[in-house]
Design a protein around this motif. Structure first.
Motif, PDB file in Angstrom:
ATOM      1  N   ASN A 351     -43.106 -45.662  68.904  1.00  0.00           N
ATOM      2  CA  ASN A 351     -42.037 -45.521  67.907  1.00  0.00           C
ATOM      3  C   ASN A 351     -42.529 -45.022  66.554  1.00  0.00           C
ATOM      4  O   ASN A 351     -42.078 -45.493  65.511  1.00  0.00           O
ATOM      5  CB  ASN A 351     -41.300 -46.853  67.715  1.00  0.00           C
ATOM      6  CG  ASN A 351     -40.539 -47.281  68.956  1.00  0.00           C
ATOM      7  OD1 ASN A 351     -39.997 -46.439  69.662  1.00  0.00           O
ATOM      8  ND2 ASN A 351     -40.529 -48.572  69.228  1.00  0.00           N
ATOM      9  N   PHE A 353     -42.040 -42.028  65.143  1.00  0.00           N
ATOM     10  CA  PHE A 353     -40.996 -41.295  64.424  1.00  0.00           C
ATOM     11  C   PHE A 353     -39.855 -42.207  63.998  1.00  0.00           C
ATOM     12  O   PHE A 353     -39.189 -41.945  62.990  1.00  0.00           O
ATOM     13  CB  PHE A 353     -40.486 -40.128  65.276  1.00  0.00           C
ATOM     14  CG  PHE A 353     -41.496 -39.026  65.414  1.00  0.00           C
ATOM     15  CD1 PHE A 353     -42.339 -38.965  66.511  1.00  0.00           C
ATOM     16  CD2 PHE A 353     -41.619 -38.070  64.431  1.00  0.00           C
ATOM     17  CE1 PHE A 353     -43.287 -37.958  66.632  1.00  0.00           C
ATOM     18  CE2 PHE A 353     -42.559 -37.062  64.537  1.00  0.00           C
ATOM     19  CZ  PHE A 353     -43.398 -37.009  65.640  1.00  0.00           C
ATOM     20  N   SER A 354     -39.643 -43.272  64.738  1.00  0.00           N
ATOM     21  CA  SER A 354     -38.647 -44.253  64.308  1.00  0.00           C
ATOM     22  C   SER A 354     -39.096 -44.948  63.017  1.00  0.00           C
ATOM     23  O   SER A 354     -38.314 -45.165  62.099  1.00  0.00           O
ATOM     24  CB  SER A 354     -38.420 -45.288  65.419  1.00  0.00           C
ATOM     25  OG  SER A 354     -37.539 -46.305  64.975  1.00  0.00           O
ATOM     26  N   LEU A 356     -41.198 -43.709  60.791  1.00  0.00           N
ATOM     27  CA  LEU A 356     -41.166 -42.734  59.703  1.00  0.00           C
ATOM     28  C   LEU A 356     -39.734 -42.415  59.277  1.00  0.00           C
ATOM     29  O   LEU A 356     -39.479 -42.134  58.102  1.00  0.00           O
ATOM     30  CB  LEU A 356     -41.894 -41.467  60.126  1.00  0.00           C
ATOM     31  CG  LEU A 356     -43.392 -41.638  60.427  1.00  0.00           C
ATOM     32  CD1 LEU A 356     -44.006 -40.321  60.861  1.00  0.00           C
ATOM     33  CD2 LEU A 356     -44.116 -42.177  59.195  1.00  0.00           C
ATOM     34  N   SER A 357     -38.812 -42.460  60.230  1.00  0.00           N
ATOM     35  CA  SER A 357     -37.401 -42.241  59.891  1.00  0.00           C
ATOM     36  C   SER A 357     -36.897 -43.331  58.957  1.00  0.00           C
ATOM     37  O   SER A 357     -36.208 -43.068  57.963  1.00  0.00           O
ATOM     38  CB  SER A 357     -36.557 -42.201  61.172  1.00  0.00           C
ATOM     39  OG  SER A 357     -35.183 -42.076  60.860  1.00  0.00           O
ATOM     40  N   SER A 389     -45.996 -31.899  65.277  1.00  0.00           N
ATOM     41  CA  SER A 389     -45.577 -33.230  64.816  1.00  0.00           C
ATOM     42  C   SER A 389     -45.772 -33.372  63.309  1.00  0.00           C
ATOM     43  O   SER A 389     -44.909 -33.898  62.608  1.00  0.00           O
ATOM     44  CB  SER A 389     -46.380 -34.305  65.554  1.00  0.00           C
ATOM     45  OG  SER A 389     -46.157 -34.233  66.937  1.00  0.00           O
ATOM     46  N   SER A 392     -43.126 -31.404  61.531  1.00  0.00           N
ATOM     47  CA  SER A 392     -41.838 -32.093  61.598  1.00  0.00           C
ATOM     48  C   SER A 392     -41.779 -33.262  60.612  1.00  0.00           C
ATOM     49  O   SER A 392     -40.768 -33.476  59.950  1.00  0.00           O
ATOM     50  CB  SER A 392     -41.596 -32.593  63.021  1.00  0.00           C
ATOM     51  OG  SER A 392     -40.390 -33.326  63.103  1.00  0.00           O
ATOM     52  N   ILE A 393     -42.884 -34.013  60.539  1.00  0.00           N
ATOM     53  CA  ILE A 393     -42.927 -35.148  59.608  1.00  0.00           C
ATOM     54  C   ILE A 393     -42.771 -34.680  58.166  1.00  0.00           C
ATOM     55  O   ILE A 393     -42.040 -35.274  57.364  1.00  0.00           O
ATOM     56  CB  ILE A 393     -44.248 -35.924  59.785  1.00  0.00           C
ATOM     57  CG1 ILE A 393     -44.267 -36.623  61.146  1.00  0.00           C
ATOM     58  CG2 ILE A 393     -44.438 -36.950  58.672  1.00  0.00           C
ATOM     59  CD1 ILE A 393     -45.618 -37.196  61.522  1.00  0.00           C
ATOM     60  N   ASP A 396     -39.003 -32.040  58.309  1.00  0.00           N
ATOM     61  CA  ASP A 396     -37.764 -32.672  58.751  1.00  0.00           C
ATOM     62  C   ASP A 396     -37.539 -34.041  58.128  1.00  0.00           C
ATOM     63  O   ASP A 396     -36.411 -34.393  57.773  1.00  0.00           O
ATOM     64  CB  ASP A 396     -37.749 -32.799  60.282  1.00  0.00           C
ATOM     65  CG  ASP A 396     -37.788 -31.439  60.966  1.00  0.00           C
ATOM     66  OD1 ASP A 396     -37.314 -30.463  60.357  1.00  0.00           O
ATOM     67  OD2 ASP A 396     -38.297 -31.358  62.098  1.00  0.00           O
ATOM     68  N   PHE A 397     -38.617 -34.807  58.007  1.00  0.00           N
ATOM     69  CA  PHE A 397     -38.487 -36.144  57.447  1.00  0.00           C
ATOM     70  C   PHE A 397     -38.773 -36.174  55.945  1.00  0.00           C
ATOM     71  O   PHE A 397     -38.489 -37.185  55.287  1.00  0.00           O
ATOM     72  CB  PHE A 397     -39.432 -37.123  58.160  1.00  0.00           C
ATOM     73  CG  PHE A 397     -39.039 -37.433  59.572  1.00  0.00           C
ATOM     74  CD1 PHE A 397     -39.420 -36.612  60.612  1.00  0.00           C
ATOM     75  CD2 PHE A 397     -38.281 -38.549  59.858  1.00  0.00           C
ATOM     76  CE1 PHE A 397     -39.060 -36.884  61.919  1.00  0.00           C
ATOM     77  CE2 PHE A 397     -37.920 -38.848  61.155  1.00  0.00           C
ATOM     78  CZ  PHE A 397     -38.302 -38.000  62.185  1.00  0.00           C
ATOM     79  N   GLY A 455     -33.514 -34.054  60.749  1.00  0.00           N
ATOM     80  CA  GLY A 455     -34.151 -35.121  59.992  1.00  0.00           C
ATOM     81  C   GLY A 455     -33.153 -35.858  59.127  1.00  0.00           C
ATOM     82  O   GLY A 455     -31.968 -35.514  59.077  1.00  0.00           O
TER      83      GLY A 455
END
Length: 504
Positions: A351, A353-354, A356-357, A389, A392-393, A396-397, A455
């Motif tokens: 988890n 990305f969860s 980091l979200s 990745s 994206s971090i 997107d995030f 994101g």
């Protein structure tokens, strides 16, 4: 009720001391009154141990304190041997005429170097004594122990510097805590993740035993010229084992004369490459303002907290639902080792990305620190997947990604972030946020951000533009492309997910 394994270990240590020397006196220090009562009751069940609880004069709820007369009576009975184990709180640390003891047992460590030194000073006065500290791994005990130990080292170094200023011709090699302490036994604690101890389990504890040697017979003491370094050198020669200074990596062997020691130290320091920690420590010495960082309690096992404490940062340990370190009301940090980061890309249960979200959703300035130098070699993962990745971090995030070589550099980065936020930007430190969305707006954002390539910021833009989740779902590609951060590919992906038949 389940008994903490420390109680059995305390019983064993005190019992061994009294069996070896029936005339011994033992002080067991606890941080709380209820702990003192619990330990005293446990010791009273052992034959040969006559414990007594010793607390202050103030009353705490239903716990009535001791009067001054009662305190004096207890100490006198302890002196003559009617009681041979004094289970005390901080009241016994200073200000009272307590007889010299053979053993001082810390039931819990204390983070204060002053209190730690005062407790240790209750033994080794007239004859040899020892100090034992009980540390439960994976708890705040570890943080408290290392905090106190590092502060004592800094105190000794400050004393050395003062001595050099007052008498540079007679100044000697810097004293280390290892000159006065002896690490005789360490064992690990394997603790269940839910922290529930079963009655039949027997987790081990860290037990740090420190021997305080009596120096009354040393030649330098007889001549009246004894110093801290003289005592440290003799106790080092007398010990069979010597604690190695792991933090500095320097050899503490004494040379034949001080000039040779000075030359070797100069060469060693010149050859040693300076690290980020060295520069941060040097810059922090002139800073008058105190920096504070809130740390998730699960991070106490790492060396980051120890280094932060050595750098003079005030640490607060708590259970953080989001992030590993909080340095201000808007900036929180998630720390990932390179092997952990790579593993999370192929293990859906990690988890990453969860986490980091949530970090991006709750904090205005989220930061990810990737620690280590084996990001592309720790696991057999296509480098493009790792790059994708990271991109994206970052994009997107909206999370800033920083890199460090090891735990020490991570601590240095954290201190720099704290200084920038708290000193330069005058930001308050305030941990907040929950893992799951609680408000309607957060649930709507979470729903939209669950779509691939969307994101948290893009989800907010979509909802702000269309006004509702339903309107986002009904929008065609051309309408979606009008939204900021939504390009043709992302718009096509959204429509593909919404329109494609389910093939579960």
């Amino acid at each position: 009720d389940v008994e903490h394994p420390k109680l059995e270990l305390a019983r064993r240590i005190v019992c061994e001391q009294l069996e070896g020397n029936p005339d011994s006196r033992v002080i067991v220090f606890t941080n709380y009154r209820d702990s003192a009562e619990m330990v005293a009751n446990a010791l009273s069940k052992v034959s040969g141990i006559n414990p007594v609880r010793f607390v202050g004069q103030g009353s705490r709820h239903k716990d009535k304190g001791l009067t001054q007369k009662q305190q004096v009576e207890i100490l006198e009975k302890f002196r003559v041997g009617e009681y041979n184990a004094l289970v005390a709180t901080s009241v016994a640390e200073e200000g009272l005429d307590i007889p010299a003891t053979d053993l001082v047992l810390f039931y819990e460590p204390v983070p204060s170097e002053i209190r730690s030194i005062q407790r240790k000073g209750r033994t080794g006065r007239q004859h040899k004594g020892r100090v034992t500290v009980l540390v439960t791994k994976g708890t705040r005990d570890e943080a408290y122990y290392w905090s106190s130990k590092n502060k004592e080292k800094r105190m000794l170094n400050s004393m050395h510097g003062l001595e050099s200023l007052l008498g540079p011709k007679t100044a000697k090699k810097r004293a280390e805590i290892s000159d006065f302490e002896e690490l005789t036994h360490i064992s690990g604690l394997e603790q269940e993740s839910n922290q529930n101890l079963k009655p039949d389990s027997n987790p081990a504890l860290q037990e740090t035993e420190i021997r305080v040697e009596d120096e009354l017979e040393s030649e330098s003491w007889k001549t009246g010229s004894s110093t801290l370094e003289d005592i440290g050198e003799k106790s080092k020669r007398d010990r069979e084992y010597r604690e190695i200074n792991l933090e500095k990596g320097l050899d503490n062997n004494l040379g034949e004369n001080e000039k040779e020691i000075g030359r070797e130290a100069d060469i060693s320091l010149k050859e040693k490459q300076k690290t980020l920690v060295d520069f941060v420590a040097a810059s922090g010495e002139s800073s008058a303002e105190s920096l504070r960082i809130i740390i998730d309690h699960r991070e106490t096992k790492s060396g980051v907290a120890k280094t932060l404490d050595r750098l003079g940062v005030e640490l607060s340990f708590t259970a953080l639902e989001i992030g590993d370190y909080v340095v201000s009301d808007r900036l929180a940090v998630e720390r990932k080792r390179t092997d952990d980061f790579a593993s999370s890309l192929i293990d859906g249960k990690r988890n990453l990305f969860s986490q980091l979200s949530d970090l991006s959703r709750v904090y205005e300035k989220p930061v990810l620190i990737v620690e280590g130098e084996e990001l592309f070699t720790s696991r057999k993962i296509n480098p493009n997947a790792i790059y994708g990745s990271l991109i994206s971090i970052a994009i997107d995030f909206g999370i800033s990604i920083l890199y460090s070589r090891d735990e020490e550099e991570t601590a240095s980065i954290l201190k720099i972030l704290a200084k920038r936020e708290q000193t330069e930007n005058k930001r308050e430190i305030n941990p907040h946020g929950k893992k799951s969305a609680s408000t309607l707006a957060e649930q709507q954002e979470y729903l939209i951000s669950s779509i691939s390539n969307i994101g948290p910021k893009a989800a907010k833009n979509l909802l702000s533009y269309f006004g509702s989740v339903e309107a986002v779902m009904q929008a065609d590609m051309e309408e979606l492309k009008k939204v900021k951060q939504i390009g043709p590919k992302t718009a096509a992906r959204i429509r593909e997910i919404l329109e494609s038949p389910y093939k579960g």
